[in-house]
Design an enzyme around this catalytic site. Structure first.
Site, mmCIF file in Angstrom:
data_model
loop_
_atom_site.group_PDB
_atom_site.id
_atom_site.type_symbol
_atom_site.label_atom_id
_atom_site.label_comp_id
_atom_site.label_asym_id
_atom_site.label_seq_id
_atom_site.Cartn_x
_atom_site.Cartn_y
_atom_site.Cartn_z
ATOM 1 N N VAL A 16 -59.707 -65.147 37.844
ATOM 2 C CA VAL A 16 -58.682 -66.379 38.219
ATOM 3 C C VAL A 16 -58.534 -67.347 37.128
ATOM 4 C CG1 VAL A 16 -57.838 -67.861 39.700
ATOM 5 C CG2 VAL A 16 -58.863 -66.026 40.737
ATOM 6 N N SER A 153 -45.135 -67.280 48.042
ATOM 7 C CA SER A 153 -44.549 -66.401 46.988
ATOM 8 C C SER A 153 -44.863 -64.834 47.441
ATOM 9 C CB SER A 153 -45.561 -66.707 45.797
ATOM 10 O OG SER A 153 -44.963 -65.797 44.591
ATOM 11 N N HIS A 178 -55.371 -70.525 54.507
ATOM 12 C CA HIS A 178 -54.905 -69.611 53.532
ATOM 13 C C HIS A 178 -55.971 -68.576 54.168
ATOM 14 C CE1 HIS A 178 -54.737 -67.259 50.086
ATOM 15 N NE2 HIS A 178 -55.683 -67.266 49.696
#
Length: 318
Positions: A16, A153, A178
């Site tokens: 990430v 997204s 999340h």
């Protein structure tokens, strides 16, 4: 911030953190990136590898390896450090280990005089973002989690496939945790400015195969699908981090579904949850309160309760 050299530190040189750095270099988001990792040689290697992109980038970004104690003059510190779930572990099952890692990292950064904005991607991101605020003592506006930005997204991408349009023509949000309790606020999803619920109502035959519940489920499960197939997610979340950071450094006032610490918005306090917010210089400038439909309100409250329950675990083990 906004004048002079724009400096960003990325804590965690894994998939990430590296994807985030690569995105920022290719988008010319900042002037300097400092890579930090518990294995210093890995940070050095990533910095060297990334620095070799400059011949092919539109502008030069200085990339170097550094330490937590050197973050004092950074505008933004991005936190990606933490481990991936093992097997069928949920993001919430990472909490105890993430708490230890994050607490140590933030204490060391703050001891170095950091006074910028934290952007957090470490999972479980809503609870860890709350922890970063508690440990750092910074104003809530300057501690931001990626929240449901990546989920929103993913939602737009799924809808773009269904309606054969560019995902950037879709507006809407996944909200809440999340994680498993997130949901899509369908009452606020539009395509070309037209509400999706109205489109489906007016064109029942044309879009009779569209299943909003299935799309919502795929939105929530998209990260797990990627993880189970290749062992990690990196590019989507890396770009989300870059997108949030760009809005901060350039004072863009973009509205992004980030993990924000609430102080009365949506009737909630003392928790961090994915909601749309205006992101600019200094971090979150305003949390936007959507008028949710009754069922959406119920789902939001459920998600709040999940997050609060896990925040309470932080206090219990403090």
């Amino acid at each position: 911030m906004g004048k002079g050299t724009r400096r960003v530190a990325i804590v965690g040189a894994g998939m990430v953190g590296s994807a985030c750095a690569y995105s920022m270099i290719n988008q010319s988001i900042c002037d300097e990136i400092m890579i930090i990792d518990r294995t210093y040689d890995k940070a050095v290697a990533q910095a060297l590898d990334l620095s070799h992109c400059m011949e092919f980038a539109s502008t030069r970004t200085k990339v170097s390896a550094g330490t937590l104690e050197e973050c004092g003059d950074m505008d933004v510190v991005i936190l990606t450090a933490g481990r991936n779930p093992q097997g069928m572990e949920s993001r919430l099952e990472l909490l105890e280990e993430s708490k230890k890692i994050t607490g140590d990292i933030v204490n060391r950064i703050m001891a170095g005089g950091f006074d910028g904005v934290f952007v957090v991607a470490a999972n479980p991101v809503d609870i860890i973002t709350y922890l970063v605020r508690e440990v750092s003592g910074l104003p809530r506006s300057r501690v931001i989690g990626t929240g449901t930005s990546i989920d929103s997204s993913r939602l737009k991408t799924l809808l773009s496939d269904v309606f054969s349009i560019d995902p950037r023509s879709v507006q809407g949000y996944a909200l809440g945790e999340h994680g498993d309790s997130q949901f899509v606020a369908w009452s606020h999803v539009t395509i070309g400015g037209k509400p999706i619920l109205q489109i489906l109502s007016e064109h029942k035959e044309r879009f009779k195969e569209v299943d909003l519940e299935a799309i919502e489920r795929r939105t929530k499960d998209a990260g797990w699908e990627i993880f189970t197939r290749k062992g990690n997610t990196q590019f989507g979340i890396g770009n989300a981090l870059a997108y949030i950071t760009r809005s901060i450094l350039n004072d863009e006032h973009k509205i992004i579904a980030v993990s924000a610490i609430l102080d009365g918005e949506y009737g909630q306090r003392d928790l961090c949850i994915g909601v749309p917010a205006i992101v600019g210089k200094g971090g979150i400038q305003e949390v936007l309160e959507l008028n949710l439909a009754e069922e959406e309100e119920r789902k939001f409250l459920k998600s709040c309760s999940v997050i609060k329950e896990n925040i309470a675990k932080l206090v219990e083990t403090a």
